[in-house]
Design an enzyme around this catalytic site. Structure first.
Site, PDB file in Angstrom:
ATOM      1  N   GLU A  32       5.570  -1.951   9.843  1.00  0.00           N
ATOM      2  CA  GLU A  32       5.587  -3.186   9.045  1.00  0.00           C
ATOM      3  C   GLU A  32       6.770  -4.104   9.326  1.00  0.00           C
ATOM      4  O   GLU A  32       7.351  -4.694   8.415  1.00  0.00           O
ATOM      5  CB  GLU A  32       5.511  -2.857   7.550  1.00  0.00           C
TER       6      GLU A  32
ATOM      7  N   GLU B 120      -1.621   4.088   7.420  1.00  0.00           N
ATOM      8  CA  GLU B 120      -1.115   4.261   6.043  1.00  0.00           C
ATOM      9  C   GLU B 120      -2.164   3.785   5.051  1.00  0.00           C
ATOM     10  O   GLU B 120      -2.727   2.707   5.205  1.00  0.00           O
ATOM     11  CB  GLU B 120       0.187   3.467   5.884  1.00  0.00           C
TER      12      GLU B 120
HETATM   13  C1  GAL Z   1       4.059   0.375   2.729  1.00  0.00           C
HETATM   14  C2  GAL Z   1       5.319   0.794   3.451  1.00  0.00           C
HETATM   15  C3  GAL Z   1       5.908   2.027   2.809  1.00  0.00           C
HETATM   16  C4  GAL Z   1       5.926   1.892   1.306  1.00  0.00           C
HETATM   17  C5  GAL Z   1       4.551   1.619   0.807  1.00  0.00           C
HETATM   18  C6  GAL Z   1       4.458   1.516  -0.707  1.00  0.00           C
HETATM   19  O1  GAL Z   1       3.744  -0.927   3.005  1.00  0.00           O
HETATM   20  O2  GAL Z   1       5.046   1.075   4.795  1.00  0.00           O
HETATM   21  O3  GAL Z   1       7.196   2.240   3.297  1.00  0.00           O
HETATM   22  O4  GAL Z   1       6.795   0.859   0.995  1.00  0.00           O
HETATM   23  O5  GAL Z   1       4.140   0.400   1.354  1.00  0.00           O
HETATM   24  O6  GAL Z   1       3.207   1.100  -1.082  1.00  0.00           O
END
Ligand code: GAL
Length: 827
Positions: A462, A538
């Site tokens: 990100e 993710e």
């Molecule tokens: C994602 C990020 C993670 C965490 C997560 C929480 O976008 O990669 O590190 O912040 O969101 O939802």
């Protein structure tokens, strides 16, 4: 260091700063391949350098001192003492310095995280309203250690390897500056040969300054020398650091070809004629192939030697069958062995393509969790046993993969993933084409590329310049380097934006989707970009506080019933439904396996720990855990919630929720049938009913047959403390740990799900309490303590062995409750 900007429209992130193969515990996961099979006559010495350090919290003006004396060397003791007594004593010869104040230094063993010993502060200056504001302060710390090097080591090459220091570390040995390393996540290594004192020359002093005032991420990162340290001694003719690379380019059930590349370093001023013998050992230690080569190595140079081996009827590595091989390297000169080296590897093929992830040619849906490094009680300084424990819990949940978000992990974790069977997505911390950034990427690649568990590299997570032309250029540089160092694995980046802009995705082998707009983006893109390979890097980000069933903004708790959910993530299990529907997604990594300090979305102070874990920070499962256990395992699962202790709510309408993988579930309250429901895979069941205390029972059916049930009962008041330890025997090695789960039970032995009693611990025998926890994301109690409040029925205490054998007695008491004790044998 670049200030890191994290992208997420919906939420403000908290800024909470804050190849060995030896398994040290008595776990059932230990097998023959875990042991080194190098003989005692091994020429190379790899000595754990974790014990007997001293730690000084806070600055000691070493910069001034070093400057006054000149970088790289101190020659005049008087100048030094005048400049700064403490600093000088710290990094020079203690015998000469009468002003050393030992009381300013505390004895510590590594791994060590000083941050977790601190106190949470509420710093409103961080972020903007509603800013998350609670953190454990970082700062500066010093470590020093005195040690001796025998006369017999003269002539050898001696180096020190730090697996990880958070962060910006500078190292002096006997007053000589050895160097500086910025990243808190990559290893650093210094050649100490010339500056050491041998035998009668005197004692050696190493000083490490750690400056953790800056940060690299948006989660708790810890402070200090939080991973292992090794002292390596070799001949001047030796296998280079991370000096072997083993690949298996052709794999069939009958045979695997093994490509071996060995880098031999000659640090003598003369030509060396060497013989390199590479032996392949199977998982029982039996040598199954041997290759011998002769080579001339020029003075002060490194030469790569290639050899090809064969494994007949190879054991194919999978998470379910994690069979490993070893490459035993022997370097000799004139018939005398001068170095031995050992590399663990596995035989498997991995392909990520438009149809999914294929392991050994078969579609292999990745059931992964993202994780940060920390754990209850100990911050980021995890003894090996705790890493192993976390992986064991993840495997029990049905997970077959681990994403090291968002940086390379400690190397022991990768050894464990190889051995225990978890695929790994290994991730580079920063998208940076700077010299420093490339050095960090290369350190990850060279260090980690022999691990069969790693199936893909991630270049970043990100980063704000995703989807830009500049970002694409930097990314291309990193991807090219990665392809060159390891052409066997695909490269991805975990992207939450810019996937279709700036040519960014075109640079990647696999486009990583973080969330993917709850499925809309990756499904649309799959059709729109016929050459694009996608993977769900993710997903989910479901928030819940263990044992809580309503949102409480004051206390900072989130209900497990799914009453508040970040806009970017689906509900537990729903993401898996997508993987089943669209196997080309390859699988997923849910955010996260465990809660971690920092990022307490959606709250701010007093909340200081995340709610994203499917287990809390102690490893106690939350309800959402069972959504994945149901989706990912073949075990019949029926899990009903909430608990059934609601005094004062008698007669009120309420709900019972259920995660299951059965075809039908039937719910009973006090023996009376409430209803039988058919299930839709990966979807929660809900019953509406009137609350009456007593016994809820849910019966799960598959093909009409009762296969499992879950019972939740109204308990009576807390009556006793119950201890449950994960083992009864510890090694007397000063590192082994027993994990003791503490439950508050009623007179009938049922865990009281709302209990918050204070539990006090006392310990006798050769062990110490290294931390406590309870999974309460708003707890500000010290982790380094001998007491802890239970949170919703549970807390945790970690006990580490000393180096003496004997019996540890850990007692737990609570004012009005009956206590308990466990006995652990240390041997
Ligand atoms: C994602 C990020 C993670 C965490 C997560 C929480 O976008 O990669 O590190 O912040 O969101 O939802």
């Amino acid at each position: 260091m670049n200030r890191y900007t994290h992208f997420k429209n919906q939420v403000l992130k908290i800024l909470l700063f804050g190849i060995s193969s030896f398994l040290l515990s008595a776990s059932s996961f230990v097998d023959a391949t875990a042991q080194s099979i190098l003989t005692a006559s091994s020429k190379r010495i790899r000595e754990k350098f974790d014990f007997n350090w001293q730690f000084h919290k806070g600055d000691i003006a070493i910069k001034r001192a070093v400057k006054a004396a000149g970088y790289g060397g101190l020659t005049d003791i008087n100048v030094k003492v005048e400049t700064n007594k403490d600093a000088i004593v710290a990094y020079t010869d203690v015998d000469k310095a009468a002003t050393f104040k030992p009381e300013d230094w505390k004895e510590v063993n590594l791994p060590h995280d000083w941050c977790v010993e601190g106190t949470f502060v509420n710093d409103k200056s961080i972020g903007s309203s509603p800013a998350v504001s609670g953190y454990l302060p970082g700062g500066i710390g010093f470590y020093r250690k005195e040690f001796e090097i025998p006369e017999t080591d003269k002539g050898k090459k001696i180096s020190i390897e730090f697996d990880g220091i958070f962060r910006n570390s500078s190292v002096w040995v006997n007053g000589q500056l050895m160097g500086n390393h910025q990243s808190g996540y990559t290893p650093s290594n210094y050649d100490l040969t010339d500056v050491l004192r041998y035998g009668n020359e005197g004692k050696n002093v190493i000083l490490v300054k750690v400056d953790a005032t800056d940060y690299e991420g948006w989660w708790y990162e810890g402070c200090g020398i939080y991973r292992h340290v090794w002292l390596n001694k070799t001949d001047r003719l030796h296998v280079d650091r991370f000096g072997t690379y083993v690949t298996t380019p052709v794999v069939s059930p009958d045979e695997a070809s093994v490509n071996i590349k060995t880098n031999i370093k000659n640090e003598y001023g003369v030509i060396k004629n060497i013989t390199l013998v590479s032996k392949i050992a199977d998982n029982k230690g039996v040598i199954i192939d041997t290759k011998t080569s002769s080579q001339v190595i020029e003075p002060f140079s490194t030469t790569e030697i290639s050899q090809q081996g064969i494994i007949k009827k190879p054991l194919l590595w999978t998470p379910e069958t994690p069979g490993l091989y070893k490459l035993l390297t022997e370097v000799s000169e004139n018939g005398v062995v001068v170095d031995n080296y050992e590399t663990t590897f596995g035989v498997r093929t991995v392909e990520v393509n438009r149809n999914g992830v294929f392991l050994n040619g078969k579609l292999y849906p990745v059931k992964g969790t993202c994780n940060h490094q920390d754990f209850a009680g100990i911050g980021v300084a995890l003894p090996d046993k705790i890493n192993e424990y976390k992986l064991k819990l993840l495997k029990e949940m049905g997970s077959n993969a681990y994403r090291c978000s968002h940086h390379p992990p400690t190397p022991e974790l990768l050894d464990m993933c190889d051995r225990m069977g978890l695929l790994v997505l290994d991730e580079n911390r920063m998208l940076s084409g700077s010299e420093e950034g490339i050095k960090d990427l290369k350190a990850m690649l060279y260090r980690d590329r022999n691990h069969p568990s790693i199936f893909m590299w991630s270049m970043e997570n990100e980063e704000w310049i995703q989807g830009t032309v500049t970002g694409a250029r930097i990314l291309k540089t990193l991807v090219d380097i990665t392809h060159q160092i390891d052409p066997t694995r695909p490269v991805t980046a975990a992207m939450n934006h810019g996937r279709n802009e700036g040519g960014y995705s075109d640079v990647l082998d696999v486009v990583g989707y973080n969330y993917g707009d709850k499925g809309l983006a990756y499904v649309k893109d799959h059709e729109k970009y016929p050459n694009r390979v996608e993977f769900n890097t993710e997903t989910t980000s479901f928030i819940s506080t263990r044992g809580e069933y309503k949102n409480d903004w004051g206390k900072g708790y989130v209900s497990n019933l799914g009453l508040w959910q970040p806009g970017w993530g689906p509900l537990p299990g729903e993401d898996w439904a997508d993987v089943v529907k669209y196997p080309y997604l390859g699988g997923l990594f849910v955010w996260t396996g465990f809660d971690y300090r920092g990022e307490p979305t959606p709250y701010q102070w007093p909340c200081v720990t995340s709610h994203f874990g499917f287990m809390d920070i102690c490893g106690f499962p939350k309800d959402g855990y069972y959504a994945y256990k149901a989706a990912w395992t073949n075990e019949p699962v029926v899990h009903i919630f909430p608990h059934w202790n609601w005094p004062g709510k008698e007669g009120d309408s309420t709900q019972v929720h259920c995660y299951t993988n059965c075809d039908e579930v039937e719910l009973f309250l006090n023996g009376k049938k409430i209803g039988r429901q058919k299930t839709t895979p990966y979807t929660k069941l809900i019953w509406n009913l009137i609350y009456k205390p007593g016994k809820l029972e849910a019966r799960g059916y598959k093909n009409g047959k009762l296969v499992t049930k879950d019972i939740v009962e109204t308990t009576t008041a807390p009556a006793h403390v119950a201890l449950n330890s994960d083992c009864t025997v510890l090694k007397a090695d000063g590192t082994d740990v027993v994990i003791i789960r503490v439950a508050i039970k009623d007179a009938k032995g049922r865990v009281v799900p709302t209990a918050g009693d204070l539990v006090k611990f006392s310990i006798e025998g050769p062990g110490k309490i290294i931390g406590t926890g309870n999974g309460n994301p708003s707890s500000h109690e010290p982790d380094k303590a001998s007491q802890r409040m239970a949170f919703n029925g549970y807390c945790l205490v970690l006990v580490q062995s000393n180096k003496q054998a004997g019996e540890i007695r850990l007692k737990a008491s609570s004012e009005t409750l009956k206590g308990d004790e466990v006995i652990i044998n240390v041997q």
